[in-house]
Design a protein around this motif. Structure first.
Motif: not given
Lengths: 465, 1079
Positions: B331-336
């Motif tokens: 749940n991270l905003n820099y993963l694809m």
């Protein structure tokens, strides 16, 4: 003509058939000042609400921590971007009159005062005279506490002792601190005679006679009326024999334990119950991994049991409070339930020691007894007249002791101001060193209030703000 | 009767004289005559001009109050031309009249009334007047203006037709609420709705949100039943409604039977509606690219913060390691998100859902009204039945209505009795469409805009796909909007009864007493159920715990009115007067229960629930008592004066100020009736009028003068304590609370030119509202920050122009009407405060400031995009904290070199238009009629804050195709408006600024109608009086720069926060086929 008469008759009968109170409709699904404050039970609920005000996030539930603790040299705000920098600016002595925290705290305090005023204005409906006296005593205790905070935060301030409307309020001026203190003392003296020494059962937690005395002592101390302070504190200090049953708990950590609420050391606290909706609190950010002055941490000797209370414990990934305010989150309400202590017995002892010393230093006096009582409970070595040979050194020791005993208990900033040591303390911190000026001992009056009052003579801003 | 016989005798006498005339020597004779209308009414003030044929000698006289005239000094034996002219009537000319020597020269003239002119009857509140005699500002629509095209409601029929009347359709949902503004907004805190009076019954003012969503208070009125709509615009006109007149009064009069053989009329239409606009959203491939770019930007920003470097090809594991996240954290905003990868590779044949196409549909709509009207001398009746079925253009929404009306009038000697009863049963299929896409109301339209096209509507096994509800990677967790629309049920049943009974008795000649009792009763039952097949709010999993909600609301509003009127003509003086007394009371009972714990989705009523999670039951009341008096005086029928006063007492105000007094006066002068005007042939009529009046506004809460208490509980007792209930004042009381008062001046000119070929009405007004009901800041030492008080002033001034013409070009009859209105709103005083800043929807600020209009947008001003690092550090550009190239630049309003979102805001627009206009044109060529209506609004601003998601370039929710033109690099800067893609925006890109504001000007072709009326010769055999077929296109074209569905949108009803679009129901474009049939 006949018809005219008939018409007139019909018209007038219709007019008369409307009851006089056709236009007086009172709310049936809402409680208003039109139908409240009418019965004894109403006053009971109004008194409960007066206590509830203490929980406000603009008072003990939040802003007071910024205004009374963060401001001091104990902890530091390191988040200039958070909450529009409001807390940071207060911590760094940059806050201006438009800082919303001032407005919210001022408003909450006067709202809490108005709750007390409403009770006192309508307490006559309580038929049970003992209960009436108790409610009046509680209202006066709370009102005194609020004004004591007002006068310490802002200095001169409007003194409102009855319910007032907006146009009356507009005529208010900023009464002098002397007038405010006089009113506070009057209220507390009345509370002392009206309140019982203690409550039992479901009434535990209400303000008691002892609480009123302890608060009055602090009011005297703040005004440097040391003789008066000694006179009041005398009733409270005799350990185990004071009629209120106050005593130091052997283990300081137990004082703060959530399973040991309102223990024998607690004189008055803001109460919380995390299992009830609306009665828990969120972990205030300053007690969650606070940046504590390293010089404070270093001031404890290695065995001091109070030092450990400032270590953090992990409640969950985001919450690591200091041990003093350790609790687990209630699973359904997601809140915590520590009480916030306002007055406790250790404070009474240190106040007594301080007041005695100010009245006159005595190398073998009681002052040493009570100062050492607090120290020895925490495993700290006792002071003797060899270490504290004169009034000045004793004074310094008491102030230090208060710092060690009450960190994060909203005492430090006011202690620094009333002992006139704030300037030097903030220049000698282990955190950001700040050069402050005397005008910064009090806060600016909220800009909105200055604007609304629009009376530069009777209602001026504090100097230099 | 007697009079008629006498006239006929004169007429024959005159004829006989004419035919037997004999030429004699020239002597001076006189001519007597009478002028009557077609109906035989004697016409006073008719100007008669006689001209001798072949000479220039003229004389002009006017008829007396008995319609008689005498022309002296006519030469016996000469031929004369007589021209009779009278306002509202066609000129009547008698040519080559030969004057007899005898004394029996006499004429009877019947003048024919001109329709559509000053002789129309205008309802003015507690009575009616000829338009000619009206001295105040009233706009009227007749049934013919309303009935010839399909209109689902009166509001639709009014839109764009009347100067100074702005009809807003903020939502397009079937049966949804409307807003009508008469001459701008005069109020800040109180309501701005006009008062609706239907057949004399003032409607309840708060019935519009009974079921918990806004419904249209005019739904209960069937447009086909309407005889006329009259809108009282100036204070002098509306002051007769006193405390409720400040926002104007809309008076609706329904059809009544006529003394005639029964007339049966059928009005029907059927058609289809579709969304008038769809917003062009990204498809799955474009959206995947955006997500990819946005997440890489966030990744690189975070790396840069830590002094690290990385590559766009870093996989999620590498990204987590570099930034120190747990290996299991998705749940991270820099993963694809893995869902986008096949799209990035341009793999074909993947799901690519266009969610708008899935939720919008072509929706049928039909409406049928049948009515019978007729009567005898003593009894007249009008009965109608109506059925409306409007499916919504969003799937599974709609409104259905069954209605009926009975209007009866009976006469018995001097007694007149009448009744109007209107009953309606309506069913709403409600779907929430407004607000944030992922809030608890689960809005379908904004949800469809936000939903990712990667997910299909249905799984392969036919069940709904809910993958996006639980999508990780900090992507929008939108619930499948199609499932929301189809699986939830939310039905509201509405019953409305509007009735009025009256009795009128003529006590002595001209003195009438009337009593009227009206009731407006409405009730709503709303039943909603969210089944277990929709994902749980928290876990995002199915089955969820079903949630049921039941609410009911019933409103009973009764009014009783007693009036005595006396009308008298004495010589050239005419008096009409009325005095009255009225009382009105309303009671609203409402309850609302939410429950959960249903064992299954089969039984959906509350009895199956096991846990009540919320409930309420409330009673609300208000009452109003009034006295009124009015005198209308006319002298020579051309100098007209009206004076009125009303006094109202309301339960809503404090004890000290319950009563208010509302005086008014107006005057009109029919200049064209003056002799000196007769020579100006171009002007057929000219009237000037002026008025002044005081009106009030009582649209505040029912118990505003009381201080309210709220729960404020605390714990006492051992341990953690037990709950003690506490109550404390949460609002301050104000025992002095009173009326909001508007005093208004109105000047009007009505002119009719070139034999009525062109008619113009121009009005100027200046309204000052004082004692505003305003929540103003009070000294905080009261314990409160605001208090509802009467303070402050607002001014509205404006101009309204209405032009109409009717000309015949050969066989084509053409009628055109155009209107224009401009209102200037200005706050004069806010009770000491300079401004009020109000935040709406948590993100957009409004400022209401002294010297400016109410509710200006107050935002940052986006000036461009930082193209490179040099621009960011350039001291000429104000610093934007944490901004990087590709982020927004802003105007440094306070000039301190740094942008902050408090001190760098400025006024950036207003929802109130600079002007509004309308145009309609009707053409009739033999059996074919054609009409077109256009309306427009110019110079308003709308905050489309849905753009915070849709145009943010964050890729959190789907974006519009405008974001394809985003900033990518200095050399590829896009359209210069859209910021760089970045999942976690830097700078202030997401703070509401001019980027989120749009020009709301529009020009809309509201309807185009083509009709054919079958020739009567053809119909006579079938005994049909009239048969017309028509086709209509509604809202076929809208010209606007506005970038969302509907530029009329305004989701907040608070007057301080108008003009916000946060996802709305689009307006429908509709095509109908209809018929009007009369037997």
């Amino acid at each position: 003509m006949k018809y005219t008469i008939i018409t007139a008759a019909i018209l007038s009968s219709l007019l008369l058939s409307c009851k006089k109170d056709f236009l007086t409709l009172t709310p049936q699904s809402q409680i208003t000042d039109g139908n409240f404050y009418k019965t004894s039970n109403d006053i009971t609920q109004a008194v409960t609400a007066a206590y509830a005000a203490l929980q406000s996030s603009s008072m003990y539930g939040g802003h007071f921590i910024t205004l009374m603790e963060t401001r001091s040299d104990n902890i530091e705000d390191i988040n200039p971007g958070g909450n529009a920098g409001r807390d940071y600016n207060i911590d760094q002595f940059l806050a201006k009159a438009d800082n919303g925290t001032f407005r919210e705290a001022w408003l909450s305090l006067y709202n809490a005062i108005s709750r007390c005023n409403n009770i006192l204005a309508s307490s006559a409906v309580v038929n049970d005279q003992a209960l009436k006296a108790q409610y009046e005593g509680e209202a006066k205790f709370l009102r005194a506490l609020h004004y004591f905070n007002v006068v310490r935060l802002w200095g001169n301030a409007p003194l409102v002792l009855t319910p007032i409307n907006a146009s009356d309020a507009k005529k208010q001026i900023r009464n002098s601190t002397a007038e405010l203190y006089a009113a506070i003392e009057t209220d507390l003296k009345a509370a002392i005679s009206a309140l019982p020494p203690s409550f039992t059962g479901s009434n535990i937690g209400r303000a008691t006679q002892g609480a009123a005395k302890a608060l009055l002592a602090k009011v005297f101390l703040t005004q440097k009326k040391y003789t008066d302070a000694v006179a009041v504190l005398k009733d409270l200090v005799p350990a185990t024999t004071n009629i209120y049953g106050y005593r130091l708990l052997p283990n300081v950590a137990d004082v703060f334990s959530v399973s040991n609420k309102l223990n024998a050391e607690i004189i008055f606290a803001v109460r919380y119950n995390k299992t009830i909706v609306g009665q828990g609190h969120g972990l205030n950010q300053y007690f969650n991994q606070p940046l504590i002055d390293p010089l404070l941490l270093a001031a404890y000797n290695s065995l001091d049991t109070r030092r450990d209370l400032l270590n953090t414990v992990t409640v969950n990934a985001n919450n690591r409070p200091v041990k003093k305010y350790q609790d687990t989150f209630d699973p359904s309400n997601n809140t915590l339930g520590n009480d916030y202590i306002i007055l406790r017995y250790a404070d009474v002892l240190l106040m007594y020691a301080e007041a005695l010393n100010e009245v006159g230093y005595s190398s073998s006096g009681e002052a040493f007894t009570y100062l050492n009582a607090v120290r020895s409970r925490a495993n700290a070595s006792s002071y003797t007249s060899l270490v504290l040979p004169d009034q000045a050194s004793f004074r310094t020791a008491v102030l230090l002791e208060r710092r060690l005993e009450f960190p994060l208990e909203l005492q430090r900033w006011f202690d620094l101001v009333r002992t006139n040591t704030a300037i030097s303390a903030l220049q000698n911190t282990g955190l950001t060193k700040i050069t402050i000026q005397p005008f910064q001992f009090i806060y600016p009056v909220p800009q909105d209030e200055i604007n609304v009052m629009n009376n530069p003579v009777g209602f001026p801003q504090n100097p230099n703000y | 009767m007697q009079l008629q016989t006498k006239l006929i005798k004169w007429y024959f006498f005159a004829l006989m004289c004419c035919t037997s005339s004999v030429l004699k020597s020239q002597s001076l004779e006189k001519l007597n005559g009478t002028v009557v209308s077609e109906k035989g009414e004697l016409l006073a003030g008719v100007s008669v001009t006689s001209t001798e044929v072949g000479s220039k000698e003229k004389q002009t006289i006017t008829t007396n109050e008995k319609g008689l005239f005498i022309i002296n000094n006519l030469k016996a034996g000469s031929k004369y031309t007589f021209v009779f002219s009278y306002v509202g009537f066609q000129d009547y000319t008698v040519n080559n009249y030969v004057v007899n020597k005898a004394e029996n020269n006499s004429l009877l003239i019947r003048m024919i009334q001109i329709t559509n002119s000053l002789n129309e009857v205008v309802v003015v509140g507690y009575g009616s007047q000829n338009k000619r005699d009206v001295s105040t500002s009233v706009s009227s629509l007749k049934s013919s203006d309303i009935n010839n095209f399909p209109a689902t409601g009166l509001d639709k029929a009014l839109t764009g037709k009347l100067a100074g009347v702005q009809v807003l359709q903020p939502g397009g949902a079937p049966g949804a609420g409307i807003a009508i503004l008469v001459r701008g907004r005069g109020t800040i805190t109180a309501g701005s709705d006009p008062l609706y009076v239907i057949d004399g019954v003032p409607l309840s003012d708060n019935s519009s949100d009974g079921p918990g969503f806004k419904v249209n208070p005019l739904n209960s009125i069937n447009v086909n039943d309407i005889e006329s709509v009259d809108i009282l615009k100036d204070a002098s006109a509306s002051a007769i409604y006193g405390s409720r007149g400040a926002n104007g009064v809309v008076i609706i009069t329904t059809k009544r039977g006529k003394k005639d053989k029964p007339t049966i009329a059928l009005n029907s239409y059927y058609g289809n509606q579709e969304a008038s606009k769809k917003i062009k959203m990204m498809d799955a491939y474009q959206y995947a690219d955006l997500i990819y770019e946005a997440r890489n930007a966030t990744y690189f920003d975070l790396l840069a913060d830590r002094g690290l470097t990385g590559s766009v090809t870093d996989d999620n594991a590498t990204r987590r390691i570099k930034l120190g996240a747990a290996a299991t954290n998705n749940n991270l905003n820099y993963l694809m998100p893995p869902e986008i990868l096949p799209y990035l590779n341009k793999q074909q044949g993947l799901p690519n859902t266009n969610w708008q196409n899935e939720i919008f549909t072509v929706a049928p709509m039909q409406n049928h009204t049948i009515s019978v009207g007729g009567g005898s001398e003593n009894i007249k009746y009008y009965i109608s039945a109506n059925y409306l079925d409007q499916k919504g253009i969003v799937i599974n929404s709609g409104y259905k209505k069954y209605g009926g009306r009975i209007n009866v009038d009976a006469n018995y000697q001097k007694l007149k009795l009448g009744a109007s009863i209107n009953y309606n049963f309506g069913v709403y299929n409600f779907l929430p469409t407004e607000g944030r896409f992922n809030d608890a109301t689960e809005n379908v339209v904004s949800g469809a805009l936000a939903a990712a096209p990667f997910f299909p509507v249905y799984n392969s096994n036919g069940t709904f796909n809910f993958d996006q509800a639980g999508w990780l990677y900090q992507q929008a967790n939108t619930n499948n909007p199609v499932a929301l629309a189809k699986l939830k049920n939310d039905k509201t049943f509405e019953t409305k009864l509007l009735s009025n009974l009256f009795a009128e008795y003529e006590i002595v000649k001209n003195l009438k007493y009337k009593v009227s009792i009206g009731a407006d009763i409405s009730s709503y039952q709303r039943d909603a159920f969210r089944p277990s097949t929709l994902p749980d709010f928290v876990s995002k999993l199915t089955p969820s715990n079903p949630i049921g909600n039941y609410r009911s609301s019933s409103i009973t509003n009764w009014v009783i009115e007693n009036t005595v009127s006396y009308n008298k003509k004495v010589g050239e003086h005419s008096f009409k007067s009325i005095v009255g007394f009225s009382a009105q009371k309303e009671r609203q009972d409402a309850s609302n229960i939410t429950a959960t714990g249903y064992p299954n989705d089969i039984t959906r009523t509350l009895n199956a629930a096991t846990t009540i999670t919320a409930f309420s039951s409330t009673i609300n009341e208000w009452s109003l008592m009034s006295g009124l008096a009015r005198v209308q005086y006319g002298f020579k029928n051309k100098y007209l004066l009206t004076a009125a006063i009303r006094t109202d007492g309301s339960s809503r105000f404090g004890n000290q100020n319950k009563w208010g007094y509302f005086p008014s006066a107006s005057a009109a002068w029919i200049v064209s009736d003056e002799n000196f005007m007769k020579s100006i042939k171009a002007i057929s009529s000219l009237k000037v009028r002026a008025s002044y009046g005081v009106t009030g506004n009582f649209q505040i809460g029912n118990y505003g003068s009381y201080g309210l208490l709220s729960a404020s509980n605390y714990v006492f007792g051992t341990g953690s304590g037990i709950l003690n209930n506490g109550l404390a004042l949460s609002t301050a009381s104000n025992k002095d609370l009173g009326w909001e008062k508007t005093s208004a001046v109105n000047l009007g000119i009505e002119v009719s030119l070139f034999k009525d070929a062109l008619q113009a009405t121009v009005e100027f007004y200046n309204n000052n509202t004082k004692d505003l009901l305003l929540n103003i800041p009070v000294p905080l030492s009261t314990g409160f920050s605001t208090n509802l008080v009467n303070i402050g002033k607002v001014n509205n001034k404006g101009i309204e122009v209405t032009l109409s013409n009717s000309i015949n070009i050969g066989a084509i009859k053409l009628t055109n009407t155009a209107n224009y209105s401009k209102n200037i709103n200005k706050v004069l005083d806010l009770g000491g405060a300079n401004s009020i800043i109000t935040r709406a929807q948590g993100v957009v600020d409004f400022i209401t400031q002294v010297g400016k209009p109410i509710a200006n947008f107050y935002t940052l001003v986006q000036t461009g995009i930082f193209q490179n690092q040099a621009a960011i550090v350039d001291p000429k550009n104000a610093r934007v904290p944490s901004a990087k190239p590709g982020d927004f630049m802003y105007k440094d309003v306070n000039g301190d070199g740094v942008i902050d979102n408090t001190n760098d805001r400025e006024i950036t627009g207003n929802y109130m238009p600079k002007f509004t206009y309308g145009f309609s044109s009707q053409a009739q060529y033999k059996i074919i009629d054609f009409s077109v209506a256009i309306q427009g609004v110019y110079g308003n601003t709308i905050a489309n804050i849905n753009q915070r998601h849709m145009n943010s370039a964050e890729g959190f929710a789907n974006n519009t195709i405008e974001v394809l033109d985003r900033w990518r690099s200095e050399t590829n800067p896009g359209n210069g408006r859209v910021a760089r893609a970045n999942r976690a925006h830097r700078g202030f890109n997401a703070v509401t600024s001019t980027y989120h504001l749009s020009d709301g000007s529009y020009l809309r072709v509201r309807d185009i109608t083509l009709g054919v009326t079958l020739p009567s010769a053809l119909l006579e055999k079938a005994k049909i009086t009239n048969l017309r077929f028509y086709i209509t296109a509604q809202n076929p074209f809208t010209f606007t720069k506005y970038n969302s569905y509907n530029p009329e949108v305004s989701i907040d009803s608070n007057p301080l926060t108008p003009g916000i679009d946060y996802g709305s129901y689009p307006l429908a474009r509709s095509f109908f086929f209809g018929l009007n049939l009369t037997f």
